[in-house]
Design a protein around this motif. Structure first.
Motif, short mmCIF file in Angstrom:
data_model
loop_
_atom_site.label_atom_id
_atom_site.label_comp_id
_atom_site.label_asym_id
_atom_site.label_seq_id
_atom_site.Cartn_x
_atom_site.Cartn_y
_atom_site.Cartn_z
N LEU A 42 47.55 -87.76 -18.84
CA LEU A 42 47.35 -88.54 -20.06
C LEU A 42 47.11 -90.01 -19.79
CD1 LEU A 42 50.28 -87.01 -22.17
CD2 LEU A 42 47.86 -86.40 -22.31
N GLN A 43 47.43 -90.43 -18.59
CA GLN A 43 47.36 -91.86 -18.26
C GLN A 43 45.93 -92.39 -18.34
OE1 GLN A 43 49.29 -92.37 -14.47
NE2 GLN A 43 51.30 -91.81 -15.25
N GLY A 44 45.78 -93.47 -19.11
CA GLY A 44 44.49 -94.15 -19.19
C GLY A 44 43.43 -93.42 -19.99
N LYS A 45 43.82 -92.40 -20.76
CA LYS A 45 42.84 -91.62 -21.53
C LYS A 45 43.04 -91.80 -23.03
CE LYS A 45 42.13 -87.98 -18.07
NZ LYS A 45 42.18 -86.52 -17.83
N TRP A 46 41.96 -92.17 -23.72
CA TRP A 46 42.00 -92.24 -25.18
C TRP A 46 41.93 -90.84 -25.75
CZ3 TRP A 46 43.39 -95.15 -29.04
CH2 TRP A 46 42.86 -94.94 -30.32
N LYS A 47 41.03 -90.01 -25.22
CA LYS A 47 40.92 -88.61 -25.63
C LYS A 47 41.68 -87.74 -24.64
CE LYS A 47 36.40 -89.06 -27.88
NZ LYS A 47 35.01 -88.53 -27.95
N GLY B 201 56.56 -97.72 -27.48
CA GLY B 201 56.91 -97.28 -26.13
C GLY B 201 55.84 -96.53 -25.38
N ILE B 202 54.70 -96.22 -26.04
CA ILE B 202 53.63 -95.50 -25.35
C ILE B 202 52.29 -96.16 -25.65
CG2 ILE B 202 54.84 -93.27 -25.41
CD1 ILE B 202 53.07 -92.48 -27.77
N VAL B 203 51.32 -95.94 -24.77
CA VAL B 203 49.98 -96.47 -25.01
C VAL B 203 49.30 -95.61 -26.07
CG1 VAL B 203 47.73 -96.91 -23.98
CG2 VAL B 203 49.80 -97.36 -22.65
#
Length: 207
Positions: free
Chosen positions: A189-194, A119-121
């Motif tokens: 948090l959107q679009g961030k790996w870190k 449900g989450i990236v």
């Protein structure tokens, strides 16, 4: 590329794979494809155990044994630790560990494509949590161990309750928190790996 797949196809067929299994193989991410190539005789058992781990964790989520959180919480930790413990029982530690690492590499590829897991990236902290809990799961049994599945479930759950694994820090509302208990805005948090999520011991009490 087609020639490579042809070579792989011949290799898997001679290793006991059917054409239907080859179709499933083609759908795998590249990290998992390579794992299958190097472990052709263990792939079928690994798939069975992976499905089993998902079923068991889904069942655990419906109970009060753990926190019911399957995305960064205790149930998430349980799924990975139980998965690794069962894999080690059946296919051994080295193969189990490398499959766990292949899964996390797959998650990074999913992040780059913005695909969801539970449900989450996926992000870096989730991957760190999974790898840590994988390693703990690998310590809970050995290859050929006769511990029952029920016994292993309780062994994994007890390790979580004793704080031997890691979960992502959240409050009672399920909102992510920083180390100093500040709420993390979802948009940040959107679009961030870190990001500034953090890990805490698996017996952490949410406020």
């Amino acid at each position: 590329m087609k020639n490579i797949f042809l070579i792989i196809f011949v290799f898997l067929i001679t290793s006991g794979f059917s054409q239907s299994n080859f179709k499933k193989f083609k759908q795998l991410s590249s990290p998992k494809k390579w794992w299958v190539i190097f472990h052709p005789f263990k792939a079928k058992k690994a798939l069975e155990i992976s499905k089993e781990a998902s079923r068991v964790s889904d069942s655990i989520r419906q109970t009060d044994l753990l926190d019911r959180d399957h995305a960064g919480g205790q149930v998430d930790a349980f799924r990975h630790a139980y998965w690794m413990a069962r894999l080690r029982q059946e296919i051994g530690k080295p193969a189990a560990r490398t499959l766990g690492k292949a899964h996390e590499k797959e998650n990074y590829l999913m992040y780059k494509k913005r695909k969801l897991e539970e449900g989450i990236v996926p992000d870096q902290i989730s991957s760190e949590m999974d790898l840590y809990n994988n390693d703990i799961g690998l310590t809970l049994t050995i290859k050929g161990c006769k511990t029952s599945k029920k016994g292993l479930i309780h062994k994994v759950a007890n390790a979580i309750k004793k704080g031997k694994m890691k979960v992502i820090k959240k409050n009672k509302k399920g909102e992510f928190l920083t180390f100093d208990d500040k709420k993390i805005e979802p948009k940040s948090l959107q679009g961030k790996w870190k990001n500034n999520k953090c890990l805490v011991d698996s017996n952490y009490k949410r406020n």
